[in-house]
Scaffold this motif. Sequence first.
Motif, PDB file in Angstrom:
ATOM      1  N   GLN A 520      -4.671   9.411  -1.770  1.00 19.92           N
ATOM      2  CA  GLN A 520      -3.565  10.948  -2.371  1.00 19.92           C
ATOM      3  C   GLN A 520      -2.786  11.774  -1.755  1.00 19.92           C
ATOM      4  O   GLN A 520      -1.587  12.099  -2.264  1.00 19.92           O
ATOM      5  CB  GLN A 520      -4.852  11.916  -2.513  1.00 19.92           C
ATOM      6  CG  GLN A 520      -5.453  11.451  -3.727  1.00 19.92           C
ATOM      7  CD  GLN A 520      -5.302  11.701  -4.785  1.00 19.92           C
ATOM      8  OE1 GLN A 520      -4.342  11.994  -4.695  1.00 19.92           O
ATOM      9  NE2 GLN A 520      -6.196  11.019  -5.938  1.00 19.92           N
ATOM     10  N   ALA A 521      -2.398  10.564  -0.245  1.00 24.89           N
ATOM     11  CA  ALA A 521      -1.082  11.585   0.765  1.00 24.89           C
ATOM     12  C   ALA A 521       0.243  11.082   0.363  1.00 24.89           C
ATOM     13  O   ALA A 521       0.823  11.943   1.191  1.00 24.89           O
ATOM     14  CB  ALA A 521      -1.813  11.308   2.031  1.00 24.89           C
ATOM     15  N   GLY A 522       0.458  10.624  -0.280  1.00 24.02           N
ATOM     16  CA  GLY A 522       1.367   9.662  -1.115  1.00 24.02           C
ATOM     17  C   GLY A 522       2.443   8.790  -0.362  1.00 24.02           C
ATOM     18  O   GLY A 522       1.862   8.889   1.103  1.00 24.02           O
ATOM     19  N   PRO A 523       3.381   8.525  -0.306  1.00 25.77           N
ATOM     20  CA  PRO A 523       4.301   7.431   0.781  1.00 25.77           C
ATOM     21  C   PRO A 523       4.467   7.724   1.966  1.00 25.77           C
ATOM     22  O   PRO A 523       4.680   7.202   2.676  1.00 25.77           O
ATOM     23  CB  PRO A 523       5.776   7.975  -0.312  1.00 25.77           C
ATOM     24  CG  PRO A 523       5.624   8.439  -1.564  1.00 25.77           C
ATOM     25  CD  PRO A 523       4.214   9.318  -1.500  1.00 25.77           C
ATOM     26  N   ALA A 524       4.341   9.054   2.354  1.00 25.44           N
ATOM     27  CA  ALA A 524       4.828   9.707   3.869  1.00 25.44           C
ATOM     28  C   ALA A 524       3.674   8.470   4.762  1.00 25.44           C
ATOM     29  O   ALA A 524       4.140   8.166   5.953  1.00 25.44           O
ATOM     30  CB  ALA A 524       4.524  11.283   4.201  1.00 25.44           C
ATOM     31  N   VAL A 525       2.274   8.168   3.866  1.00 29.22           N
ATOM     32  CA  VAL A 525       1.416   7.705   4.866  1.00 29.22           C
ATOM     33  C   VAL A 525       1.729   6.248   4.382  1.00 29.22           C
ATOM     34  O   VAL A 525       1.417   5.164   5.612  1.00 29.22           O
ATOM     35  CB  VAL A 525       0.061   7.703   4.109  1.00 29.22           C
ATOM     36  CG1 VAL A 525      -0.165   8.973   4.570  1.00 29.22           C
ATOM     37  CG2 VAL A 525      -0.329   7.395   3.444  1.00 29.22           C
ATOM     38  N   LEU A 526       2.485   5.331   4.372  1.00 27.92           N
ATOM     39  CA  LEU A 526       2.473   4.000   4.199  1.00 27.92           C
ATOM     40  C   LEU A 526       3.015   3.202   4.897  1.00 27.92           C
ATOM     41  O   LEU A 526       2.645   1.876   5.182  1.00 27.92           O
ATOM     42  CB  LEU A 526       3.663   4.145   2.506  1.00 27.92           C
ATOM     43  CG  LEU A 526       2.993   3.937   1.188  1.00 27.92           C
ATOM     44  CD1 LEU A 526       4.114   4.682  -0.244  1.00 27.92           C
ATOM     45  CD2 LEU A 526       1.830   3.530   0.843  1.00 27.92           C
ATOM     46  N   PRO A 527       3.918   3.564   5.771  1.00 29.55           N
ATOM     47  CA  PRO A 527       4.491   2.594   7.070  1.00 29.55           C
ATOM     48  C   PRO A 527       3.732   2.223   7.727  1.00 29.55           C
ATOM     49  O   PRO A 527       3.334   0.995   8.273  1.00 29.55           O
ATOM     50  CB  PRO A 527       5.573   3.610   7.338  1.00 29.55           C
ATOM     51  CG  PRO A 527       6.184   4.581   6.489  1.00 29.55           C
ATOM     52  CD  PRO A 527       5.134   4.872   5.934  1.00 29.55           C
ATOM     53  N   ASP A 528       2.480   3.139   7.785  1.00 31.38           N
ATOM     54  CA  ASP A 528       1.105   3.397   8.178  1.00 31.38           C
ATOM     55  C   ASP A 528       0.191   2.114   8.403  1.00 31.38           C
ATOM     56  O   ASP A 528      -0.313   1.253   8.582  1.00 31.38           O
ATOM     57  CB  ASP A 528       0.646   4.192   9.142  1.00 31.38           C
ATOM     58  CG  ASP A 528       1.481   4.615  10.121  1.00 31.38           C
ATOM     59  OD1 ASP A 528       1.514   4.336  11.537  1.00 31.38           O
ATOM     60  OD2 ASP A 528       1.370   6.000  10.455  1.00 31.38           O
ATOM     61  N   VAL A 529       0.141   2.328   6.507  1.00 36.93           N
ATOM     62  CA  VAL A 529      -0.918   1.733   5.416  1.00 36.93           C
ATOM     63  C   VAL A 529      -0.433   0.319   5.859  1.00 36.93           C
ATOM     64  O   VAL A 529      -1.017  -0.828   5.822  1.00 36.93           O
ATOM     65  CB  VAL A 529      -1.164   2.292   4.872  1.00 36.93           C
ATOM     66  CG1 VAL A 529      -1.950   1.890   3.579  1.00 36.93           C
ATOM     67  CG2 VAL A 529      -1.613   3.821   4.200  1.00 36.93           C
ATOM     68  N   ARG A 530       1.278   0.110   5.472  1.00 40.31           N
ATOM     69  CA  ARG A 530       1.267  -1.787   5.509  1.00 40.31           C
ATOM     70  C   ARG A 530       1.529  -2.557   6.259  1.00 40.31           C
ATOM     71  O   ARG A 530       0.510  -3.530   6.726  1.00 40.31           O
ATOM     72  CB  ARG A 530       2.921  -1.487   5.232  1.00 40.31           C
ATOM     73  CG  ARG A 530       3.438  -1.245   3.554  1.00 40.31           C
ATOM     74  CD  ARG A 530       4.880  -0.616   3.732  1.00 40.31           C
ATOM     75  NE  ARG A 530       5.184  -0.111   3.090  1.00 40.31           N
ATOM     76  CZ  ARG A 530       6.540   1.028   2.648  1.00 40.31           C
ATOM     77  NH1 ARG A 530       7.193   0.307   3.855  1.00 40.31           N
ATOM     78  NH2 ARG A 530       6.812   1.602   1.830  1.00 40.31           N
ATOM     79  N   LYS A 531       1.538  -1.518   7.905  1.00 46.37           N
ATOM     80  CA  LYS A 531       0.625  -2.587   9.211  1.00 46.37           C
ATOM     81  C   LYS A 531      -0.567  -2.646   8.954  1.00 46.37           C
ATOM     82  O   LYS A 531      -0.413  -3.939   9.662  1.00 46.37           O
ATOM     83  CB  LYS A 531       1.046  -1.121   9.915  1.00 46.37           C
ATOM     84  CG  LYS A 531       2.487  -0.710  11.280  1.00 46.37           C
ATOM     85  CD  LYS A 531       2.129  -0.025  11.749  1.00 46.37           C
ATOM     86  CE  LYS A 531       4.244   0.699  11.858  1.00 46.37           C
ATOM     87  NZ  LYS A 531       3.809   1.524  13.413  1.00 46.37           N
TER      88      LYS A 531
END
Length: 588
Positions: A520-531
Amino acid sequence: MKRVYAVLVVMMVASAAKARALQPGGVQLLCHRTANQDVPENTLESLEQAALLGCNVVELDVRRTLDGELVLNHDGVLERLTDGVGEVETTYSGDLELRDFGGWMGDRFVGMRVARFEDALRLAREMDILLVVDMKTKGMGADVLELLQREGMLERVQFNGEWSDVKQLYPAATDAGTGTKWVQPGVTAEQVKAYHHEGKAVVANFSGNDHQLDLAAMKAAVAAGVDGINVDYPRLGADAVGRPVERKIHGLEIEAGSGESLSRAKAILALSKYRGFPLQEKFAGWTLDADDNVSRAAALALVTARPQPPLTVFAEALRSEHKGARANAAWALGMLHAPASMLLPLLQDKDPRVLQETLMALSRAPGDVSAAALLPLLSNETAAVRGAAALALARHQPEAALKAIPVQMRLEMKASLKLGEDYERRGKPQLTQPEIDEISGRFRSQMKMLQALSMLKGPGATQALEELAFAPGEGFTQFDSMIAGFKLWDRIGAEAQPAIEALGSSDSQMADRTEWMLVQAGPAVLPDVRKALGSETMSVRERAIRIVAWQGDAGSLEILRTMLKTDAPDADLVSWAIEKIESLHPEV
C-alpha cells in the motif's frame, strides 16, 4: 438497450395508478425548486427544509453528469451555484462532489455538496412528501424510472421538462398539469368552483411573478377554495394554508422543556433543523440543563446552527454547576475551533469527563497552550484524560509530545499486558464491570496516543510508530501494533529498510501486516523491495516477490525473469508475479 428493456418490463408490471400532485385533506402546499429562498436550491438540505416548513409537494431539477450520474441542478451553470466553473453535463460527478454548492448563497451555507437524485428520492420518501421532477435534459427517462422504482417513489412523482421518454416507457406517468388548473393570484371563488365543476384541481401560483411575498393574496386564494398554492417562500405558504410553522416549533419547544430524557433531546434535535428562527437563546438555555442528554443535544444544535452563533453563547455553560453542561460546552467550542484561551480555565476542573472534553477541544483549538499545562495530564489517573492529553500535547507542543508520548505509551502497554497475563493466569474468568472498564479505558487511551503520534512529523515520529508496528503484538496490545502499521503506510517510503527487515519476522501476523504495508505504500518503497528480491532468507524473498507483483512493478521484471532461469524453489511464485505485472504492462 438492456437497461431500457429492463425498465419496460418493470413498468409493465407496475401499478397503473397515476401520481397526483394534490392529495385529499386540506389545501396543499407546493414548493418551487426546493426551499430556494431559505437554503441553497436543489441541495438535500433545501429539500429537507421544504418538507420541514410544511410542503406536501416539492419541485426539483435533474441533470446528468459527464459520467452518467443524475444530480439535482437547474440551469447547469456551475459558476452560479458553486465555487467551480463549467457545465454539469460536461463535468464528472466526482468533480462535482468536491465543489461547494452552498457558499454562493452566503458563508453560513459553506460546505453543502451536490445532491444525487437517488438520495433526494430517499429523503423525500422518509419525509413523506411528493415530488415534481423537472428533467432538464433529454434521454434520462430509463435511469430516472429505474431509480424511482428502486426507491419506492414511482407513484409519488410527477414530471416536467424533457420527460417524453418517461411517458413512452411508463404511460401512467403524469405531469404537474394533469387534472390540475394552474391559476394566478386574484382567482375568484366562482372561477375555482367552475374549474372544480370541470373535474380539475386548482393551484394558485405564487412563484416567478410579482406575488411571491404576497401573504394576503395567498390567503385570499385559499379562501376562494383553491386546492393548493405554489410558492418560493414555504413559510408564508404554510401560514396561508393554516399550518403555520411557528405552531410546530412551539410544540417541539414544549416537548423539549419537560418529559423523558431522550424524548426531550429528540425534540431539541428536531428544532435544530429549522433554519431562520430565533432559537439560539432556547438552545443556550438547554445547554445548562442538569440532564446530560438534553445538554448535549442543545450543544449539538448550536454547533450545527447556521449562521454560527457567537462563541460567547457557551460562556454560562462553561461555569455551570453541572459537570455535563461544562463538558458539553467544551466539546462544542472544540467543534467550532474556538481559541484555546476560552478553554484553559477548564484544565483545572476536577471532573474527568470535563477534562477529557476540554483536552479534545484543545486538540482542535488555535492558540498557545503550554507544555507545563498539559504534561501532568498525560499521566492522569483516568485513562480517558491521558489519551486526550496526548492529542492536545501533539497539537500545541509537538517537541514535548515526541519525547513524552512514546514513554507513556510504553507504560500503557505494559499495564495492558499485565492485565492480560493476569486474566490468562486466572483461567479467563468472566470479567467484572470494573475490570472491563479498566481494560476498555486503557485501550481507548492507547488509540488516542497512536492518533497523537500520527499527528507528529519527522523521523522521530516515524521511529516511534515503527517501534510499535514492528514489535510482536501480544495480548491486549495487538491492536497497537496493527494500527501503528496502518499509520506507516504514508511514511515508510522515506526509509523502507526497517519494514524490509520486519518481513523476516517469526511473528507471522506482524510480517503479514508489514508485507501489505509495503504493497500500500506505493512506488517509493520499490527500490528497497527490489533489493529484497535477492535476499537469502526465503520468507523475505517470497514476500518481496508478492509485493512487487501487487504493486505491478515493471521495474522488477528483469530481476524476476532472471530468477526464473535459476530454477529456484519459488519459481511458481515468480511466474505468477511476472504474469501479474505483465497483465498491467503488456507493452513491457
